[in-house]
Design an enzyme around this catalytic site. Structure first.
Site, PDB file in Angstrom:
ATOM      1  CG  HIS A 100      -1.715  -1.062   1.590  1.00 46.68           C
ATOM      2  ND1 HIS A 100      -1.257  -2.186   2.207  1.00 46.68           N
ATOM      3  CD2 HIS A 100      -3.038  -1.250   1.401  1.00 46.68           C
ATOM      4  CE1 HIS A 100      -2.258  -3.028   2.388  1.00 46.68           C
ATOM      5  NE2 HIS A 100      -3.360  -2.491   1.905  1.00 46.68           N
ATOM      6  CG  ASP A 103       1.913  -0.956   3.366  1.00 47.83           C
ATOM      7  OD1 ASP A 103       1.235  -0.586   4.339  1.00 47.83           O
ATOM      8  OD2 ASP A 103       1.506  -1.773   2.507  1.00 47.83           O
TER       9      ASP A 103
END
Ligand code: XUL
Ligand code: CO
Length: 444
Positions: A100, A103
């Site tokens: 993501h 992240d």
């Protein structure tokens, strides 16, 4: 800087090996049929679980000391995570990863600031990818953690939130394209509702479709050719998610004429939360030509939430690989370990162990599935079970060459006690599955 100094490259040592840091079953270049294990399985590391998870849960503080987090500055931490991620994947022989936006790069106070962070980190990721040959299976945007998404992203009642979600996805697709990502995932964590008392379900679903149209239009404009995937999940964090299961997603896509633009990313634990088996969801997607990729994990049937455990159940991995082989493989999708080590498994070695367990479990599942399909025992039973549709009356039905009146006329001549259907042979089939599974273990 290195983080896994206790670890050499993980090698295949065979089923007899008691070395916890070696593979018992996964042998990247072993041919199973026409492809190698690595080509069939296309393993991927989930950046969020492996690098950002700290063991905290609603009842307790973090348990995991991750040395890449020991930096004051958030960009330094993000860079350290990249080092750790690529070291871990290289040592495990995992050729893909998924992430993501949040992240890999810290979120700023504005979308512009977040985007700048993401761009910087994407450059570093690209360098690492080029140096190691590791590729991006899929990118995605986290549209569920920030408080603005508390009531949804594309399904938020607040149009400004819809616009923020659009901005985030726009950037995440650009970055996925820049990194050569083979797919892009939508998981609608908060695209659903807590109570219908405050929800305009029709507007929310229409807006979700509108969001997808905007995305497709932009992807075409910039020439992003990756496969779009929707990941079904019935609940958690919302009480009800619109992308409940494969069938609900497919109905949604068909209603809004979006079917041709998407495939499904099927997660084992999401299937069980929806009251299905993992194999059911894979089968449903496969027969509808919608099987795109897999989030490879498992749940615990005694717990009603998404525990995201590393896969160890060989029945499930075998039946999953049965569907994958019948699908002709997963590419451009893969098997992404959307899985985390338990809160008590707090040491770095546990993280390595989790991936080895998952890789070995799917390698064995692949062998069992291949052996099952080679034997044709299941297929023979199924085709004899449905053989009445291959001749006479059955072929009239299958060829759509009859009417209700004609069928009624034919049926009137039947003596009901003389209509025989073969046994379903469930126990025999379960024994066949056991024989292939145990036979495969014994032959090692
Ligand atoms: C949540 C989940 C996500 C998606 C990507 O249950 O599976 O991690 O895979 O957003
Ligand atoms: Co997932």
């Amino acid at each position: 800087m290195t983080y896994f100094d206790f670890l050499e490259t993980v090698e295949f040592e065979g089923p007899g090996s008691k070395n916890p840091l070696a593979f018992n079953y996964y042998q990247a270049d072993k041919k199973i049929g026409k492809k190698t294990m690595a080509e069939h399985l296309r393993f991927s590391m989930a950046y969020w679980h492996s690098l950002t998870e700290d063991g905290s849960d609603p009842f307790g503080n973090p348990t995991m000391d991750r040395p890449w987090n020991n930096y004051q500055d958030s960009m330094d931490r993000a860079e350290a995570k990249v080092e750790a991620a690529f070291e871990l994947m290289s040592k495990l022989g995992i050729n893909y990863f998924c992430f993501h936006d949040v992240d890999v790069a810290p979120e700023g106070a504005t979308i512009k600031e977040s985007n700048e962070n993401l761009e910087k980190m994407a450059e570093l990721l690209k360098k690492k990818m080029e140096a190691t040959g590791i590729k991006l299976l899929w990118g995605t945007s986290n549209l569920f953690s920030h408080p603005i998404y508390m009531h949804g992203a594309a399904t938020s009642p607040q149009a400004k939130v819809f616009a923020c979600a659009a901005a985030k996805v726009k950037k995440a697709i650009e970055v996925t394209k820049y990194l050569g990502g083979e797919n892009y995932v939508f998981w609608g964590g908060r695209e659903g509702y807590e109570t219908l008392l405050n929800t305009n379900m029709k507007l929310e679903q229409d807006n979700l479709a509108r969001f997808f149209y905007l995305v497709i239009e932009y992807a075409e404009k910039i020439g992003f050719n990756g496969q779009f995937l929707i990941e079904p999940k019935p609940k958690e964090p919302t009480k009800h998610q619109y992308d409940f299961d494969c069938a609900s997603v497919l109905a949604f896509l068909r209603k809004y004429d979006l079917e041709g633009y998407f495939k499904l990313n099927i997660e084992a634990n999401h299937a069980t939360l929806a009251g299905h088996t993992f194999q059911h969801e894979l089968r449903y997607a496969r027969i509808n030509d919608m099987l795109g990729s897999v989030d490879a994990n498992q749940g615990d049937l005694l717990l009603g939430w998404d525990t995201d455990q590393f896969p160890s159940n060989l029945y499930n991995t075998s039946l999953a690989m049965y569907e994958v082989l019948k699908n002709g493989g997963l590419a451009p999708g893969g098997l992404n370990f959307d899985a985390k080590v338990r809160r008590g498994s707090y040491q770095l070695q546990d993280l390595v162990q989790g991936h080895i367990l998952g890789m070995d479990s799917f390698a064995k599942g692949l062998e069992v599935a291949h052996s099952l399909i080679n034997s044709q025992e299941i297929e023979d039973l199924i085709s004899s079970r449905y053989k009445s549709y291959q001749e006479g009356l059955g072929s009239k039905i299958v060829e759509e060459n009859t009417s209700l009146e004609e069928l009624a006329e034919i049926a009137q001549s039947f003596k009901l006690s003389e209509i025989k259907t073969n046994s379903g042979s469930q126990e025999k089939l379960e024994a066949i599955l056991n024989r292939h599974l145990l036979g495969s273990l014994n032959s090692d």
